[in-house]
Design a protein around this motif. Structure first.
Motif, mmCIF file in Angstrom:
data_model
loop_
_atom_site.group_PDB
_atom_site.id
_atom_site.type_symbol
_atom_site.label_atom_id
_atom_site.label_comp_id
_atom_site.label_asym_id
_atom_site.label_seq_id
_atom_site.Cartn_x
_atom_site.Cartn_y
_atom_site.Cartn_z
ATOM 1 N N GLU A 228 0.527 -1.203 -0.137
ATOM 2 C CA GLU A 228 -0.041 0.191 0.002
ATOM 3 C C GLU A 228 0.471 1.417 -0.231
ATOM 4 N N CYS A 229 0.543 2.243 -1.308
ATOM 5 C CA CYS A 229 1.167 3.599 -1.068
ATOM 6 C C CYS A 229 0.381 4.527 -1.448
ATOM 7 N N VAL A 238 5.402 8.095 -0.292
ATOM 8 C CA VAL A 238 6.162 8.756 1.295
ATOM 9 C C VAL A 238 6.466 8.089 1.963
ATOM 10 N N LEU A 239 5.486 7.092 1.900
ATOM 11 C CA LEU A 239 5.195 5.967 2.838
ATOM 12 C C LEU A 239 4.932 4.697 1.770
ATOM 13 N N GLU A 240 5.623 3.342 2.380
ATOM 14 C CA GLU A 240 5.214 1.970 1.606
ATOM 15 C C GLU A 240 4.842 0.926 2.418
ATOM 16 N N GLU A 241 3.901 0.271 2.044
ATOM 17 C CA GLU A 241 3.883 -1.002 3.549
ATOM 18 C C GLU A 241 3.458 -2.009 2.767
ATOM 19 N N THR A 242 4.124 -2.732 3.604
ATOM 20 C CA THR A 242 3.150 -4.438 2.988
ATOM 21 C C THR A 242 2.634 -4.672 4.403
ATOM 22 N N PRO A 243 1.827 -5.932 5.002
ATOM 23 C CA PRO A 243 0.120 -6.282 3.966
ATOM 24 C C PRO A 243 -0.517 -4.501 4.160
ATOM 25 N N VAL A 299 10.248 -4.003 0.921
ATOM 26 C CA VAL A 299 9.573 -3.872 1.877
ATOM 27 C C VAL A 299 8.578 -5.997 1.779
ATOM 28 N N THR A 300 8.511 -6.082 0.059
ATOM 29 C CA THR A 300 7.562 -7.190 0.023
ATOM 30 C C THR A 300 9.233 -7.753 0.290
ATOM 31 N N GLU A 301 10.372 -7.916 0.371
ATOM 32 C CA GLU A 301 11.618 -9.328 0.297
ATOM 33 C C GLU A 301 11.518 -9.384 2.219
ATOM 34 N N ALA A 334 6.196 -4.768 6.811
ATOM 35 C CA ALA A 334 7.321 -4.283 6.865
ATOM 36 C C ALA A 334 7.328 -2.525 6.289
ATOM 37 N N ILE A 335 7.188 -1.424 6.657
ATOM 38 C CA ILE A 335 7.172 -0.631 6.366
ATOM 39 C C ILE A 335 8.450 0.030 5.934
ATOM 40 N N GLU A 336 8.322 1.179 4.366
ATOM 41 C CA GLU A 336 9.357 2.032 4.792
ATOM 42 C C GLU A 336 9.329 3.714 3.528
#
Length: 666
Positions: A228-229, A238-243, A299-301, A334-336
């Protein structure tokens, strides 16, 4: 597997690819521009070759020069990273013609998905849901205006080629369409060399959710879950995360199936990302497919325990996908976020300059850093101003957010302005914490994330002053010389006055003097009408512990000779410049007769001429800098006396671009 590959990119992605290659025993070749001769990717690669001038068009976009280096060095394959030539079909075909493997999809797949218009037409044939709009070939402005009226407002103008938020504009009424179209086309031409656009109905309060897909040369395609972005500013993630905190099991399954179908429609090979717009009711629409590895792939990794660059290499070498769809098992959250040299308080103006001090958190199983610079490097004006990607991982979202807060608090950047304080406010904001953010939330509520949302208090100022006092005493004690000399004492004794010291800080642009009495962690501090009693103060390893008026606090502190920053009890950062204690020279502010270039860049549009009458805030020129268009506005009402730049000029920072007649202020 390959013995040697060339990386046709720079910065953190080049460093990222080199790390995987080194682990696999693959020799790496880097290329670099004149501006990047001392860059980290040049230092990390086994060998590196110059390919031209600092501008991307003179270096990193020169496919012929890059292929020539590959031939000279014996590189069997070229990894394009992301950006630059990663989605350039001409370059992919040129690699094949030279007998070099392009580590990416087939040129036909890039062609099909590289144009948003063509991709939408293809998805329409394969039953993938689309947002209503226009993606035809007729690009006449009059025809586009007619199609806009048919689509209805609000609508989105999007560059048909490329991505990253470039060439995108929201238009809410017909009267604003022509100017928005012209601006989007200029930006698209600059970023992608293509002025074509598509039109889409603008979905109010959408979420942006994308699926990582992978295909091999043997006909297998799978997805590796979503990212999710939705936290975006001006279409930049600005922030990306999974799930995703928004998706449920059923909607995740349906979107994953649609993503795989989209990839299968173009016989996809390698890493790609299928991006969807998701309405508040859960309905989703195909937006675009990026035929490359994404910036946010870490974040997927982290949640899958995979190395996607290794997957790219093995698939490009003819291997099979390492997993079947049923074998993809995620764990944790995970969050980036991306640390940029930019100034959020100045409309996120990109910055450049030497990183005189750069401290990032220590990597661990919970914290990952993908960086392309180290302390002492320079953030160039010619490329994206990203300093590093900060990725955190933990077993659930609340714990991952806490990891991110701690990691951000450990970051220190001195040199160009940075977005660290902005990110710290972001990850504490209720909309982010509760997972209720949409793609337009930051732009609608930006003031809640800027410095004014958490103004500095007297307590913050006194904490900063305490840290400065302790630091000065520690330095005096450690200084070489006679330890018995009265001049080396740090007990606050002074000849002819009762032990008064002065700490001067710049608070919200104004000097603030703090008078200090005492020593060794016990002080009486006073500034104006405010005062506090400090006791038991200690500073060690970036942490200040002290009692202020009897109330104990533990605060994270960063300081050097010119700056001090304190995290308050809520975790927000308050940064102050240190001023000379007994000398204060006021900088003569630039008068409002002149409009200066805020940074180096190219003038793409001049809207005024001498003699024109303008009003405060009116757009006078448009500048392109660091892949962004910046509208430069009139500082006040007045008459244009002179214009110091023409369309196409490259200007340095602080050049006078427009001068207003002085007698206007009389």
């Amino acid at each position: 597997m390959f013995d040697c590959i060339l990386i046709a990119n720079r910065g953190e992605i080049a460093c990222r690819v080199i790390r995987t290659c080194r682990r696999l025993g693959i020799r790496t070749v880097a290329v670099y521009s004149e501006a990047d001769a001392s860059a980290q990717h040049v230092r990390l690669a086994d060998e590196a070759w110059p390919i031209g001038g600092p501008r991307p068009a003179d270096s990193y976009l020169r496919g012929d020069a890059i292929i020539e280096v590959a031939k000279k060095t014996g590189a069997q394959a070229i990894h394009p990273g992301y950006g630059f030539l990663s989605e350039n079909t001409g370059f992919a075909r040129a690699c094949a013609a030279a007998g070099i493997v392009f580590i990416g999809p087939r040129p036909e797949s890039i062609d099909a998905m590289g144009s948003k218009a063509a991709a939408k037409a293809l998805m329409e044939k394969h039953g993938v849901p689309l947002v209503p709009g226009y993606h035809g070939d007729n690009q006449d402005p009059g025809h586009l205006a007619e199609q806009a009226a048919k689509t209805g407002f609000p609508l989105m103008i999007k560059a048909a080629s490329g991505g990253g938020g470039k060439g995108m504009r929201i238009v809410r009424d017909a009267g604003a369409f022509a100017e928005a179209l012209a601006s989007a086309q200029r930006e698209a031409a600059s970023a992608f060399g293509d002025t074509r656009v598509i039109l889409e109905r603008y979905v109010e309060h959408p979420r942006h959710i994308e699926f990582q897909v992978f295909g091999d040369t043997h006909g297998h395609v799978i997805h590796l879950n979503e990212r999710e972005c939705s936290a975006q500013r001006r279409y930049q993630k600005v922030l990306e995360e999974t799930p995703s905190p928004f998706l449920e099991i059923d909607s995740r399954a349906r979107m994953g199936e649609a993503a795989v179908a989209a990839a299968q429609a173009v016989d996809y090979v390698g890493a790609g990302t299928v991006e969807f717009i998701v309405a508040q009711d859960g309905e989703f629409f195909f937006m675009e497919m990026n035929t490359r590895l994404q910036v946010e792939h870490p974040v997927t990794e982290e949640t899958l325990g995979l190395d996607l660059v290794e997957w790219q290499l093995r698939i490009a070498a003819g291997g099979y996908l390492p997993l079947a769809q049923g074998d993809v098992q995620a764990r944790g959250h995970a969050i980036e976020v991306r640390l940029y040299a930019e100034d959020p308080e100045q409309n996120f103006l990109p910055g450049s300059g030497k990183l005189t001090h750069l401290r990032l958190p220590e990597p661990s199983p919970h914290v990952r850093l993908d960086a392309g610079v180290v302390e002492g490097d320079t953030v160039s004006i010619f490329y994206d101003p990203m300093i590093a990607k900060l990725i955190v991982f933990d077993r659930d979202r609340p714990r991952a957010l806490e990891r991110l807060r701690e990691a951000l608090a450990a970051c220190e950047i001195v040199g160009p302005a940075s977005n660290i304080a902005f990110l710290e406010r972001l990850v504490r904001h209720p909309a982010v914490v509760e997972g209720k953010i949409d793609t337009g939330y930051l732009d609608r509520h930006l003031d809640q994330f800027l410095k004014g949302a958490t103004p500095s208090t007297d307590g913050d100022v006194f904490a900063a002053a305490t840290a400065v006092l302790l630091d000065e005493e520690a330095r005096a004690t450690a200084a070489p010389g006679d330890p018995h000399s009265p001049w080396a004492a740090n007990d606050a004794w002074r000849n002819a006055h009762p032990g008064k010291r002065l700490v001067a800080l710049v608070v919200d642009g104004e000097r603030r003097d703090i008078a200090a009495y005492g020593h060794d962690g016990t002080y009486h501090l006073r500034s104006g009408e405010a005062s506090t009693e400090v006791s038991g103060a200690r500073l060690a390893n970036g942490v200040l512990t002290a009692r202020f008026d009897g109330h104990a606090h533990r605060l994270r502190v960063h300081l050097d000779a010119g700056h001090v920053a304190v995290h308050d009890t809520a975790g927000f950062r308050h940064a102050f410049d240190r001023a000379p204690a007994f000398a204060w020279i006021l900088a003569d502010a630039v008068g409002d007769d002149r409009l200066l270039a805020p940074m180096p860049g190219r003038i793409v549009l001049v809207r005024v001429k001498p003699g024109d009458t303008v009003t405060a805030g009116q757009d006078l020129l448009v500048m392109e800098a660091m892949k962004m268009e910046l509208a430069l506005k009139a500082p006040r009402d007045g008459t244009i006396e002179s214009v110091g730049a023409a369309q196409g000029d490259f200007v340095e920072a602080d050049r006078v671009l427009v001068r207003l007649a002085a007698n206007d202020q009389a």
